[in-house]
Design a protein around this motif. Sequence first.
Motif, PDB file in Angstrom:
ATOM      1  N   PHE A   1       0.834  -1.206   0.000  1.00  0.00           N
ATOM      2  CA  PHE A   1       0.000   0.000   0.000  1.00  0.00           C
ATOM      3  C   PHE A   1       0.868   1.255   0.000  1.00  0.00           C
ATOM      4  N   ALA A   2       1.936   1.222   0.803  1.00  0.00           N
ATOM      5  CA  ALA A   2       2.832   2.385   0.850  1.00  0.00           C
ATOM      6  C   ALA A   2       3.455   2.641  -0.524  1.00  0.00           C
ATOM      7  N   ALA A   3       3.854   1.567  -1.201  1.00  0.00           N
ATOM      8  CA  ALA A   3       4.439   1.719  -2.538  1.00  0.00           C
ATOM      9  C   ALA A   3       3.420   2.305  -3.503  1.00  0.00           C
ATOM     10  N   ALA A   4       2.159   1.881  -3.350  1.00  0.00           N
ATOM     11  CA  ALA A   4       1.116   2.360  -4.264  1.00  0.00           C
ATOM     12  C   ALA A   4       0.821   3.843  -4.077  1.00  0.00           C
ATOM     13  N   LEU A   5       1.202   4.386  -2.921  1.00  0.00           N
ATOM     14  CA  LEU A   5       0.982   5.820  -2.699  1.00  0.00           C
ATOM     15  C   LEU A   5       1.991   6.681  -3.462  1.00  0.00           C
ATOM     16  N   PHE A   6       3.021   6.038  -4.017  1.00  0.00           N
ATOM     17  CA  PHE A   6       4.045   6.770  -4.763  1.00  0.00           C
ATOM     18  C   PHE A   6       4.146   6.199  -6.176  1.00  0.00           C
ATOM     19  N   PRO A   7       3.173   6.518  -7.015  1.00  0.00           N
ATOM     20  CA  PRO A   7       3.183   5.962  -8.374  1.00  0.00           C
ATOM     21  C   PRO A   7       4.348   6.496  -9.205  1.00  0.00           C
ATOM     22  N   SER A   8       4.804   5.649 -10.079  1.00  0.00           N
ATOM     23  CA  SER A   8       5.887   6.032 -10.992  1.00  0.00           C
ATOM     24  C   SER A   8       5.302   6.031 -12.401  1.00  0.00           C
ATOM     25  N   VAL A   9       4.801   7.197 -12.824  1.00  0.00           N
ATOM     26  CA  VAL A   9       4.059   7.285 -14.084  1.00  0.00           C
ATOM     27  C   VAL A   9       4.524   8.496 -14.898  1.00  0.00           C
ATOM     28  N   THR A  10       4.075   8.579 -16.132  1.00  0.00           N
ATOM     29  CA  THR A  10       4.463   9.701 -16.994  1.00  0.00           C
ATOM     30  C   THR A  10       3.770  10.986 -16.509  1.00  0.00           C
TER      31      THR A  10
ATOM     32  N   LEU B   1      -6.605  -8.585  -3.285  1.00  0.00           N
ATOM     33  CA  LEU B   1      -6.579  -7.177  -3.691  1.00  0.00           C
ATOM     34  C   LEU B   1      -5.150  -6.650  -3.679  1.00  0.00           C
ATOM     35  N   PHE B   2      -4.404  -6.956  -2.606  1.00  0.00           N
ATOM     36  CA  PHE B   2      -3.041  -6.436  -2.524  1.00  0.00           C
ATOM     37  C   PHE B   2      -2.118  -7.076  -3.558  1.00  0.00           C
ATOM     38  N   ALA B   3      -2.377  -8.326  -3.874  1.00  0.00           N
ATOM     39  CA  ALA B   3      -1.571  -8.953  -4.939  1.00  0.00           C
ATOM     40  C   ALA B   3      -1.788  -8.208  -6.254  1.00  0.00           C
ATOM     41  N   TYR B   4      -3.033  -7.820  -6.521  1.00  0.00           N
ATOM     42  CA  TYR B   4      -3.329  -7.087  -7.761  1.00  0.00           C
ATOM     43  C   TYR B   4      -2.698  -5.690  -7.716  1.00  0.00           C
ATOM     44  N   ILE B   5      -2.774  -5.041  -6.548  1.00  0.00           N
ATOM     45  CA  ILE B   5      -2.152  -3.713  -6.414  1.00  0.00           C
ATOM     46  C   ILE B   5      -0.645  -3.825  -6.672  1.00  0.00           C
ATOM     47  N   ALA B   6      -0.030  -4.864  -6.080  1.00  0.00           N
ATOM     48  CA  ALA B   6       1.424  -5.048  -6.268  1.00  0.00           C
ATOM     49  C   ALA B   6       1.742  -5.259  -7.741  1.00  0.00           C
ATOM     50  N   TRP B   7       0.925  -6.056  -8.407  1.00  0.00           N
ATOM     51  CA  TRP B   7       1.169  -6.331  -9.826  1.00  0.00           C
ATOM     52  C   TRP B   7       1.052  -5.046 -10.647  1.00  0.00           C
TER      53      TRP B   7
ATOM     54  N   ASP C   1       1.498   2.268 -11.233  1.00  0.00           N
ATOM     55  CA  ASP C   1       0.435   2.871 -10.422  1.00  0.00           C
ATOM     56  C   ASP C   1      -0.402   1.736  -9.820  1.00  0.00           C
ATOM     57  N   GLY C   2      -0.122   1.435  -8.555  1.00  0.00           N
ATOM     58  CA  GLY C   2      -0.819   0.324  -7.898  1.00  0.00           C
ATOM     59  C   GLY C   2      -2.309   0.544  -7.783  1.00  0.00           C
ATOM     60  N   LEU C   3      -2.717   1.805  -7.789  1.00  0.00           N
ATOM     61  CA  LEU C   3      -4.150   2.102  -7.677  1.00  0.00           C
ATOM     62  C   LEU C   3      -4.750   2.456  -9.039  1.00  0.00           C
ATOM     63  N   ALA C   4      -4.126   1.952 -10.086  1.00  0.00           N
ATOM     64  CA  ALA C   4      -4.595   2.261 -11.446  1.00  0.00           C
ATOM     65  C   ALA C   4      -6.036   1.816 -11.656  1.00  0.00           C
ATOM     66  N   PHE C   5      -6.457   0.760 -10.960  1.00  0.00           N
ATOM     67  CA  PHE C   5      -7.838   0.285 -11.132  1.00  0.00           C
ATOM     68  C   PHE C   5      -8.842   1.321 -10.623  1.00  0.00           C
TER      69      PHE C   5
END
Lengths: 200, 390
Positions: free
Chosen positions: A24-33, B243-249, B256-260
């Motif tokens: 979750f912490a990683a997802a808070l810092f997206p690496s995008v264009t 859900l977290f496995a999908y976020i990680a993927w 962007d883990g929250l792309a969905f």
Amino acid sequence: MPSKRNHWMYGLSAALLLIEAAIFAAALFPSVTPEYRAYYLDRSTDCYPLPVSGAYRLGDRVSFGAASEGKRVDLARCGWRDPEARGSWSDGNRSMLRFAIAPPPADLVLQLSVQPYLDAETPRQRIEVTANGTPLETFELVEKSPAIHRISVPSDIVGTTGWLDITLNYPDARPLTAAGSGTRYYALFVLDVALMGAVD
Amino acid sequence: MTTIEQPIAAAPPHYGGAVPYRRLAMLVLLALAGIALRGAVFAAINGGTDVSGYVHALCVWDCGWYRTIAEGGYDLAPGVRLRPGAANWAFFPLSPTLAALLGRLTGLSAEWAGFIVSNTAAILAALAARPLFNSGRAYWLFATGLLVGPFSFLFSSLHTEALFILMTTLALRALSNSRFVVAGLATALLSATRVTGVLMVFAMLAKAVEDHLTQGGRWRDLPLALIGNPPLLLGLALAPAGLFAYIAWLQFQVGDGLAFVHIQRAWGRELVNPLSSLALLTELQWPMTPAGMVVASWAAAAVIGLVLCVVLLFQRRVPAAIFCALCILVSLSAGQTSLVRFVAGLAPLGWALSALLARWTPAWVLGFLVAIVLDVVLTIGWINSSLFVM
């Protein structure tokens, strides 16, 4: 032994929660264009430039109506609503078109068949046109009826890139709120688009 | 005075043990009857008996997105396929992944593989649901509604609903016996099927609280009792794993883990107050336009779903009621779109309705007839790409 089993479950729970927290912490810092960030994350723009093919034959008039969806999709990069029968509304403060063309020997003409969104609070629509980042002209629409507008595109703007990216900015886009669909900005209804040699 | 069906906690534990082959055979026959009935509808509309054409005809709307995942995996960036500016990240992986695996193993197309996966999941969901019913009457009405009922076309194609129903049933069945680790495992798969699946953690917590109070525990002792329940903690930790496995993927593949969540912008979806979505029903103008009828049917489905959640509470199926109510409210927070489909995929609402109808024989008999008639009518709408469900 129940206590050993409990320890095992506590340990596994803690490990899982740690992994999930890290994800979750990683997802808070997206690496995008920057384009992705501006459109999908910050929502600071209404236009995400899509990697359209730009496939186009010089001189063709491409309808923006639903019937010719395939050709429209080749050109429409962003800032367009789903096509209606006769054409497509712009969506937001900016729309982009892409033409894949060979370097032209002479200047080109961009032809737009358009109708503006006008109402009591929006008596005019100004359209600022740029090509490959270079401002071309700003024109103004004050009549609701369809009109054809032609804009000269100097050949050196196309250069050797093979792309002609046209941007239409709408400083007078009108925000309208409809139930169930949020606020949408209306400016221009495009019936068709063409790019022609100056002598066509 | 009539009596309300006993709560699921009163049902005898039915985990483990032999597979009830006779019931399984009857469910398979019921599913085949449903497939044949909808196939006959397709043949009547199209004037032919092309079986692949039938499977293809069921694969409309979101099925197209799931097919892109099953055939080519997830997109790396938003593109112009199906919808400009969209990507298939909004569609969770378990259902299309199973279809892709079956397709690889058998050489079947994604549509056919999805058809088999969904029908199998629906049959298994009906099989697994039996211990959750005290009454055979209610159970068989539910099973018929699932396999030959109003939304069976949806549970029979490459969508997530059938798998969602199966995993919901497994999770709530495990919870009915306070088997929190099994419920957590089922919820992990549920949360890999659709994002709202993760809301089952609240049902798990509700069940733990219910157990604590039933055993004479006091509210002030509750926090320590929950912390001192290792299977519950492990179940809660397992639950969001899908859900977290999908976020990680997504984080690894797309950046962007929250792309969905973010990609919802391509569909014009924004977070709103869920109750304001329902308030739309009071603003409808008569006579209704076709578009107004679609929106009204979405909002009405949400209201009916919430009413059935109250029925679940009266039936003392508290965890199921909490799960369904949260699923509906969270779905409503993204607007009313697709609410008919989302509500149709909430199995406990079917349990509640079946139990309710089974109390009166005329209503029970009528329930079978209406289910089958609606299967025919709504399949016609579905094959003609009717908007109202999606």
